[in-house]
Motif scaffolding. Structure first.
Motif, PDB file in Angstrom:
ATOM      1  N   LYS A  52       0.840  -1.210   0.000  1.00  0.00           N
ATOM      2  CA  LYS A  52       0.000   0.000   0.000  1.00  0.00           C
ATOM      3  C   LYS A  52       0.870   1.254   0.000  1.00  0.00           C
ATOM      4  CE  LYS A  52      -4.200  -1.359   2.485  1.00  0.00           C
ATOM      5  NZ  LYS A  52      -4.847  -1.247   3.807  1.00  0.00           N
ATOM      6  N   ASN A  60       5.932   1.372   6.044  1.00  0.00           N
ATOM      7  CA  ASN A  60       4.969   0.789   6.990  1.00  0.00           C
ATOM      8  C   ASN A  60       5.575  -0.524   7.509  1.00  0.00           C
ATOM      9  OD1 ASN A  60       2.896  -0.684   8.175  1.00  0.00           O
ATOM     10  ND2 ASN A  60       1.353  -0.055   6.681  1.00  0.00           N
ATOM     11  N   PHE A  89       4.379  -3.003   8.938  1.00  0.00           N
ATOM     12  CA  PHE A  89       3.597  -4.197   8.615  1.00  0.00           C
ATOM     13  C   PHE A  89       4.085  -4.790   7.282  1.00  0.00           C
ATOM     14  CE2 PHE A  89       0.045  -6.234   6.431  1.00  0.00           C
ATOM     15  CZ  PHE A  89      -0.478  -7.072   7.402  1.00  0.00           C
ATOM     16  N   PHE A  90       4.295  -3.919   6.311  1.00  0.00           N
ATOM     17  CA  PHE A  90       4.726  -4.417   5.002  1.00  0.00           C
ATOM     18  C   PHE A  90       6.210  -4.780   4.989  1.00  0.00           C
ATOM     19  CE2 PHE A  90       0.834  -2.016   3.779  1.00  0.00           C
ATOM     20  CZ  PHE A  90       0.106  -3.135   3.390  1.00  0.00           C
ATOM     21  N   SER A 139      -0.991  -5.619  -2.245  1.00  0.00           N
ATOM     22  CA  SER A 139      -1.980  -5.221  -1.243  1.00  0.00           C
ATOM     23  C   SER A 139      -2.563  -3.907  -1.757  1.00  0.00           C
ATOM     24  CB  SER A 139      -1.308  -5.030   0.119  1.00  0.00           C
ATOM     25  OG  SER A 139      -2.227  -4.423   1.003  1.00  0.00           O
ATOM     26  N   ALA A 150      -7.505   3.506   7.865  1.00  0.00           N
ATOM     27  CA  ALA A 150      -6.376   3.814   6.979  1.00  0.00           C
ATOM     28  C   ALA A 150      -6.891   4.762   5.892  1.00  0.00           C
ATOM     29  CB  ALA A 150      -5.828   2.508   6.416  1.00  0.00           C
ATOM     30  N   ASN A 182      -9.439  -3.805   2.611  1.00  0.00           N
ATOM     31  CA  ASN A 182      -9.497  -4.587   3.857  1.00  0.00           C
ATOM     32  C   ASN A 182     -10.154  -3.807   4.992  1.00  0.00           C
ATOM     33  OD1 ASN A 182      -7.185  -2.940   3.887  1.00  0.00           O
ATOM     34  ND2 ASN A 182      -5.870  -4.468   4.832  1.00  0.00           N
ATOM     35  N   THR A 217      -2.260  -0.757  11.572  1.00  0.00           N
ATOM     36  CA  THR A 217      -1.090  -0.701  12.444  1.00  0.00           C
ATOM     37  C   THR A 217      -0.542   0.720  12.569  1.00  0.00           C
ATOM     38  OG1 THR A 217       0.368  -1.230  10.581  1.00  0.00           O
ATOM     39  CG2 THR A 217      -0.395  -3.083  11.901  1.00  0.00           C
ATOM     40  N   LEU A 239      -5.777  -3.169  15.451  1.00  0.00           N
ATOM     41  CA  LEU A 239      -4.775  -4.069  14.884  1.00  0.00           C
ATOM     42  C   LEU A 239      -3.408  -3.389  14.902  1.00  0.00           C
ATOM     43  CD1 LEU A 239      -6.920  -5.149  11.801  1.00  0.00           C
ATOM     44  CD2 LEU A 239      -6.714  -6.332  14.005  1.00  0.00           C
ATOM     45  N   TRP A 290      -2.405 -10.664  13.079  1.00  0.00           N
ATOM     46  CA  TRP A 290      -1.943 -11.963  12.618  1.00  0.00           C
ATOM     47  C   TRP A 290      -0.469 -11.795  12.327  1.00  0.00           C
ATOM     48  CZ3 TRP A 290      -5.975  -9.060  11.111  1.00  0.00           C
ATOM     49  CH2 TRP A 290      -5.680  -8.084  10.139  1.00  0.00           C
TER      50      TRP A 290
HETATM   51  C1  RAM Z   1      -1.786  -1.454   8.040  1.00  0.00           C
HETATM   52  C2  RAM Z   1      -2.236  -1.657   6.620  1.00  0.00           C
HETATM   53  C3  RAM Z   1      -2.527  -3.121   6.321  1.00  0.00           C
HETATM   54  C4  RAM Z   1      -3.367  -3.750   7.406  1.00  0.00           C
HETATM   55  C5  RAM Z   1      -2.728  -3.575   8.752  1.00  0.00           C
HETATM   56  C6  RAM Z   1      -3.557  -4.159   9.864  1.00  0.00           C
HETATM   57  O1  RAM Z   1      -0.443  -1.797   8.174  1.00  0.00           O
HETATM   58  O2  RAM Z   1      -3.370  -0.879   6.410  1.00  0.00           O
HETATM   59  O3  RAM Z   1      -3.178  -3.209   5.087  1.00  0.00           O
HETATM   60  O4  RAM Z   1      -3.602  -5.112   7.161  1.00  0.00           O
HETATM   61  O5  RAM Z   1      -2.565  -2.168   8.981  1.00  0.00           O
END
Ligand code: RAM
Length: 334
Positions: free
Chosen positions: A36, A40, A42-43, A93, A161, A167, A224, A248, A269
């Motif tokens: 995305k 970040n 997460f990525f 994503s 987001a 998502n 995140t 999350l 997750w």
């Molecule tokens: C952010 C992004 C990602 C999402 C997580 C939980 O890092 O939006 O797409 O899955 O949060």
């Protein structure tokens, strides 16, 4: 004679080199992971998983890329250039379920295997979508955590987001449905704000929520980036103990917020597993061993086989909850 011999050796070596070069060119599978936005965590963790899959598969090159801000336009430009680079697969994503469809369809028409993961593309724009978990579970877990932090009743807000993210929009729509059930009847959703997965914008939006809604008891951030920013906003506004943040998050980014008391618990997750499984699946499509149809079993390496449903989607594991007892342990991993 010696000259001839040397010449022959040079020619043979040259031929071998040329052959070797050729073989390498056709053998190496190029998989691009389009996220995305860059920066970040997460990525970055999903990237780690992609690299792990590449290492295991042996002949894969990972191209990790994404726009600087989370926009569909930025991703369209990137996919266009990946088509020119003739990559073998794109694992993406998406910042929008529909806007990417024409460009990923073009990629697929050129033989590039497109798999969406995390945040999906509409069915016609990809071969399969890998969800981290089931949307109902992700939604109910977040409402349960919010309810439990505030004693079951009160005003809540969502800090999401970007407004088009597949998502988050799915999870928010699911939470809204669940809020109508008796279990969550005493939670009142006052508004949904969007921080675009940018720390500064998410922080400003969180401050805005806190000031506009003096009776707010919880912020749910299903991102995140958002949850981290909201945790900081609650501390800075001196509202710890009065407003609770959940949603999350990454343990590595959230440990401090759990300690400050702004967050009691949050969920996620394993993003490494998600990136790993998506990359592994894309490789199977390149090799022709995976099929994009309902009921197909997709090989996800150490994650086992995953089944595609009627929408050619699959889901990994349920979200896991983190709190003061386990956050430090997982903070070391992602
Ligand atoms: C952010 C992004 C990602 C999402 C997580 C939980 O890092 O939006 O797409 O899955 O949060």
């Amino acid at each position: 004679m010696n000259v001839l011999k040397t010449l022959a050796t040079v020619i043979t070596a040259g031929a071998l080199l040329a052959l070797g070069g050729c073989a390498q060119k056709t053998d190496k599978v190029k998989i691009a992971m389009v996220v995305k936005s860059l920066g970040n965590g997460f990525f970055d963790a999903a990237h780690e998983g992609a690299n792990e899959a590449a290492k295991q598969l042996g002949n894969v090159e990972i191209i990790f890329t994404g726009p600087t801000t989370a926009s569909a336009e930025g991703q369209i430009e990137i996919v266009n250039s990946l088509i020119s680079q003739k990559v073998d697969a794109i694992v993406i994503s998406a910042n929008d379920p529909n806007a990417l469809v024409p460009i990923t369809k073009k990629a697929m028409a050129r033989g590039i295997k497109v798999v969406s993961f995390d945040s999906g593309i509409a069915t016609e724009g990809r071969l399969m979508q890998l969800n981290p978990s089931n949307a109902e579970l992700i939604a109910s877990k977040q409402l349960e955590m919010a309810a439990s932090a505030i004693g079951g009743s009160g005003e809540i807000a969502i800090l999401s987001a970007s407004a088009q993210a597949t998502n988050q929009n799915l999870w928010i729509a699911t939470m809204k449905k669940q809020l109508e059930t008796p279990q969550f009847a005493n939670l009142k959703l006052v508004t949904v704000a969007y921080g675009d997965d940018q720390s500064d914008k998410s922080y400003r939006e969180a401050i805005g929520l806190l000031r506009a809604h003096p009776n707010l008891k919880a912020i749910i951030a299903p991102t995140t980036v958002g949850i981290n920013a909201a945790g900081k906003a609650v501390v800075d506004e001196k509202l710890v103990g009065k407003v609770f943040v959940t949603g999350l998050g990454l343990p590595s980014e959230m440990a401090g917020h759990v300690k400050s008391g702004a967050v009691k618990e949050f969920a996620i997750w394993n993003p490494i597993d998600l990136g790993y499984a998506a990359t592994y699946a894309a490789y199977g499509f390149v090799k022709g061993s995976n099929q994009a149809k309902a009921g197909a079993q997709i090989d996800a390496g150490r994650m086992g086989k995953i089944a595609l449903d009627a929408n050619t989607e699959a889901a990994l594991a349920p979200p896991f909850v983190y709190n003061k007892d386990n956050v430090d342990k997982f903070a070391k991993i992602f």
